[in-house]
Design an enzyme around this catalytic site. Sequence first.
Site, PDB file in Angstrom:
ATOM      1  N   ASP A  54       0.912  -1.232  -0.077  1.00 58.77           N
ATOM      2  CA  ASP A  54       0.050   0.041  -0.029  1.00 58.77           C
ATOM      3  C   ASP A  54       0.722   1.300   0.048  1.00 58.77           C
ATOM      4  O   ASP A  54       0.312   2.382  -0.007  1.00 58.77           O
ATOM      5  CB  ASP A  54      -1.017   0.061   1.215  1.00 58.77           C
ATOM      6  CG  ASP A  54      -2.218   0.154   0.712  1.00 58.77           C
ATOM      7  OD1 ASP A  54      -2.575   0.309  -0.445  1.00 58.77           O
ATOM      8  OD2 ASP A  54      -3.334   0.668   1.689  1.00 58.77           O
ATOM      9  N   ASP A 358     -11.066  -5.097  10.503  1.00 56.64           N
ATOM     10  CA  ASP A 358     -11.319  -6.538  10.789  1.00 56.64           C
ATOM     11  C   ASP A 358     -12.534  -7.010  11.612  1.00 56.64           C
ATOM     12  O   ASP A 358     -13.453  -7.730  11.223  1.00 56.64           O
ATOM     13  CB  ASP A 358      -9.925  -7.102  11.372  1.00 56.64           C
ATOM     14  CG  ASP A 358      -9.548  -6.033  12.373  1.00 56.64           C
ATOM     15  OD1 ASP A 358     -10.143  -5.138  12.705  1.00 56.64           O
ATOM     16  OD2 ASP A 358      -8.482  -6.660  13.055  1.00 56.64           O
TER      17      ASP A 358
HETATM   18  O1  LIG Z   1      -3.780   1.949   4.817  1.00 56.50           O
HETATM   19  C1  LIG Z   1      -3.166   0.946   4.922  1.00 56.50           C
HETATM   20  C2  LIG Z   1      -2.875   0.713   6.536  1.00 56.50           C
HETATM   21  C3  LIG Z   1      -2.519  -0.569   6.938  1.00 56.50           C
HETATM   22  N1  LIG Z   1      -2.369  -1.539   5.899  1.00 56.50           N
HETATM   23  C4  LIG Z   1      -1.790  -2.825   6.493  1.00 56.50           C
HETATM   24  O2  LIG Z   1      -2.509  -3.334   7.488  1.00 56.50           O
HETATM   25  C5  LIG Z   1      -1.857  -4.049   8.256  1.00 56.50           C
HETATM   26  C6  LIG Z   1      -2.249  -4.071   9.669  1.00 56.50           C
HETATM   27  O3  LIG Z   1      -1.408  -2.813  10.298  1.00 56.50           O
HETATM   28  P1  LIG Z   1      -0.933  -2.396  11.725  1.00 56.50           P
HETATM   29  O4  LIG Z   1      -0.354  -1.267  11.819  1.00 56.50           O
HETATM   30  O5  LIG Z   1       0.065  -3.958  11.812  1.00 56.50           O
HETATM   31  O6  LIG Z   1      -2.145  -2.708  12.544  1.00 56.50           O
HETATM   32  P2  LIG Z   1      -2.179  -3.327  14.205  1.00 56.50           P
HETATM   33  O7  LIG Z   1      -2.912  -2.489  14.992  1.00 56.50           O
HETATM   34  O8  LIG Z   1      -1.127  -3.774  14.483  1.00 56.50           O
HETATM   35  O9  LIG Z   1      -3.104  -4.627  13.558  1.00 56.50           O
HETATM   36  C7  LIG Z   1      -4.190  -4.974  14.136  1.00 56.50           C
HETATM   37  O10 LIG Z   1      -5.137  -3.989  14.262  1.00 56.50           O
HETATM   38  C8  LIG Z   1      -5.799  -3.732  12.670  1.00 56.50           C
HETATM   39  C9  LIG Z   1      -6.959  -2.938  12.698  1.00 56.50           C
HETATM   40  O11 LIG Z   1      -7.861  -3.396  13.381  1.00 56.50           O
HETATM   41  C10 LIG Z   1      -5.839  -4.952  12.013  1.00 56.50           C
HETATM   42  O12 LIG Z   1      -6.219  -4.812  10.772  1.00 56.50           O
HETATM   43  C11 LIG Z   1      -4.798  -6.096  12.043  1.00 56.50           C
HETATM   44  O13 LIG Z   1      -4.855  -7.317  11.176  1.00 56.50           O
HETATM   45  C12 LIG Z   1      -4.369  -6.354  13.408  1.00 56.50           C
HETATM   46  O14 LIG Z   1      -3.325  -7.087  13.490  1.00 56.50           O
HETATM   47  C13 LIG Z   1      -0.344  -3.998   8.077  1.00 56.50           C
HETATM   48  O15 LIG Z   1       0.357  -5.161   7.103  1.00 56.50           O
HETATM   49  C14 LIG Z   1      -0.358  -2.707   7.280  1.00 56.50           C
HETATM   50  O16 LIG Z   1       0.494  -2.888   6.165  1.00 56.50           O
HETATM   51  C15 LIG Z   1      -2.524  -1.201   4.720  1.00 56.50           C
HETATM   52  O17 LIG Z   1      -2.100  -2.377   3.821  1.00 56.50           O
HETATM   53  N2  LIG Z   1      -2.937  -0.127   4.124  1.00 56.50           N
END
Ligand SMILES: O=c1ccn([C@@H]2O[C@H](COP(=O)(O)OP(=O)(O)O[C@H]3O[C@H](CO)[C@@H](O)[C@H](O)[C@H]3O)[C@@H](O)[C@H]2O)c(=O)[nH]1
Length: 579
Positions: A54, A358
Site C-alpha cells: 500500500d 477486521d
Molecule cells: O492503509 C493501510 C494501512 C495498513 N495496512 C496494512 O494493515 C496491516 C495492519 O496494520 P498494523 O499497523 O500492523 O496494525 P495493528 O494495529 O498492529 O493490527 C491489528 O489491528 C488492525 C486494525 O484492526 C488489523 O487490521 C490487523 O490485522 C491487526 O493485527 C499491516 O500489514 C499494514 O501494512 C494497509 O495495507 N493499508
Amino acid sequence: METTTTSAAVTTTVNTGGLHSVKEPPLNVVNTALSVMAYDYNPIEKISIYVSDDGGSELTLFAFMEAAKFAAYWLPFCRENKIIQRSPDAYFNSNYTENSETKKIKLMYENMKKRIEEVIERGKVDEDYINNEEELQAFTKFWTPEFTRHNHPSIIQVLLESGKDKDMTSHGMPNLIYLSREKNKSSPHHFKAGALNALLRVSGIMTNAPIILTLDCDMYSNDPSTPQRALCYFLDQTLRPNLAYVQFPQTFHGLNEADTYASEIKGLFFTNPIGMDGLNGPNYVGTGCFFRRRAFFGTPSMFEHPEIPELFPDHVVNKPIKAQEILRRAYYVASCNYESGSNWGSKIGFRYGSLVEDYYTGYRLQCEGWKSVFCNPKRPAFLGDIPISLYDVVSQNKRWSVGLLEVAFSKYSPLTFGVQSMGLVMAHCYAHYAFWPIWSIPLTLYAFIPQLTLLNGVTIFPKVSDPWFFLYVFMFLGAYGQDCLVFMSNEGTFKRWWSDQRMWMIRGLTSFLFGTIEYLTKHLGISTQGFNVTSKVVDNDQAMVLRSDKGRMPTRVTIFSTFLACTLYMAFAFLLGNM
Ligand SMILES: O=c1ccn([C@@H]2O[C@H](COP(=O)(O)OP(=O)(O)O[C@H]3O[C@H](CO)[C@@H](O)[C@H](O)[C@H]3O)[C@@H](O)[C@H]2O)c(=O)[nH]1
Ligand SMILES: [Mn+2]
C-alpha cells in the site's frame, strides 16, 4: 481452479503498508511471504501469494524479486529436509543442525538480505542491482518522477507463475504476485479494507481461488500444515455452507517473561474467541484468517452480484495469469475509481467505515448469518511481532478505540442492529468491544476521585467496622479473582496477569481516553486522523530513527502527560494523606 475434496486453491494475501520502510521493513514481508510459499500443500501450484504494497515502494518490489529467486532454493530445501520453521529468518535464528547444506542455504539467504538492505540504505534501486530487461522495465515504467505514495498508478507484477516457473529440483512453485493499487488524492482509499478489496478483486481476476488467507506483514507462518487444518473445516459437510472464516489466534514471538506491555492481549486473542466459538464463532482479527471467497458476496442464501462476471466467486479462470486479457482486467479492477457507485465496502468485500476493518467486517458477516470457527492448534500456526514500545502499544490501542466507537455509534451498532440480526448473546460479545473505549470514563474517575476525597476529608469507602465493607471486599476480590483465574487457566502466569491489569489502567487513561476524544472531535469535524501503522522494527538504531519522527512528538507528550499527571497527583495525595 475448482475445489475438490482433496485439494482447493488457496489465495494468500500479505499486506504491507510499506508506508514506511523503517516501520514495515521489506525483509520482514519477504520472510512472511516465503513462510507461506513453502506451505506443505499438494499441488503447490494451486497456491497463489498476492503481496499488497500500500506504500507503493520500489524497495518492496525489489525485495520480492530477490525473494522469488531465493524461493527456488528455499522451497525444495524445506520440503526435502522436512523443516517445520519455514520463515528463513526464524529458521536461521533457531537451533538448527549445521551441515554443508544448511550452510549453503544460509549463505544464499544472507546474500539476499544484504542486497535488500543495501538497496534500502540507498533508498532506491540502482541499475547495478537490476538483473534483466524485464525488471528494469518495471522500475522505469512505474516509478516516474511524479510517483508519490499517495498518487500513483496501479502496479501489478507477476514474479512467479505456477506451471511455468520451477524450483531447483524442477518441482512446481506457487504464483507470486506483487500488487500496489492505484492511489490518487481525489478518491478515498479506505486504508487496509480498501487494500484488501483491491486484492480480493485482482486475485479474483487472476486465479479466483475459493479460499483466501489474509496475513499481515508482521506475522509469519509457523506451521506448514496450516492450510490443511483450515480446509478440514471448510470441507466439513456439517459446517458448510454457512462457514465464512476460520480464525487462528494472534500469537507473538519475543514476549518477555512478564510480557511488560501485555502485548499478548489474552482476552482478545484467546479467551473471548474460545467463548464465541461456542456461539456463532469468533470475530475476525485481521490476520491469520482463512475466508471462503463466497462470504464476501452477500448472505449465505442471497448472492450479491459483483459488477463483472469475472469476479463471481464461482468463475473459473482458464487463461494464464500473464495473458494480456487477464492483466488488462486486473489493472482495471485495481484502479481508484473502480469502486465508485458500487457495493464494495458496503455489501460486498471488506467493510468500510471503521478503522478496525477486521472487527467490523467479521461483525457484519456474522450479522448476515455467516458462521466462523476458532482454530487454536498446539503449535501456533502464525507468529507475529509485538509493538516495540509503550508508545506504540498506546497509539495502536488509540486507533482501535476510534475504530470501535465508529461501529458503536453507527446505524449498525451491536446494541440495535446487532441484537436484531445475531441475537442478544452474540451482540453482547461484539458490544463488549465496541464500547471498550468508554471504560476511560470510570477508569479516569477511579484514578482521580479517591484522591480528591482524601484531600478534602470526605470518605467514600465504607469503614472496616461497617457490615457493608464485606460486600465491598467481596466484590473487589470476586472481580479480580475471576479475571485472574480466567487468565491463568489459559496458559497464563500471575506475572503476566499483573502486567495485563497494569496495562488496562494505562490504556484506560491514555488510549481509551484519547481515542474517545479523537472520535468526538472527528465527528464534530474538528480533526481527521487516519490509520497510523504500528511499527515492526526490533532494531534499536532504526527505532531511534522512528522516535525522532518530528510530526508525532506532540501526541506522545499529551498522551503520556495525562498518565503522568495522574501518577503525580496520586503520589501527592498519598504524601499529603500520610502527613
Ligand atoms: O492503509 C493501510 C494501512 C495498513 N495496512 C496494512 O494493515 C496491516 C495492519 O496494520 P498494523 O499497523 O500492523 O496494525 P495493528 O494495529 O498492529 O493490527 C491489528 O489491528 C488492525 C486494525 O484492526 C488489523 O487490521 C490487523 O490485522 C491487526 O493485527 C499491516 O500489514 C499494514 O501494512 C494497509 O495495507 N493499508
Ligand atoms: Mn500489526
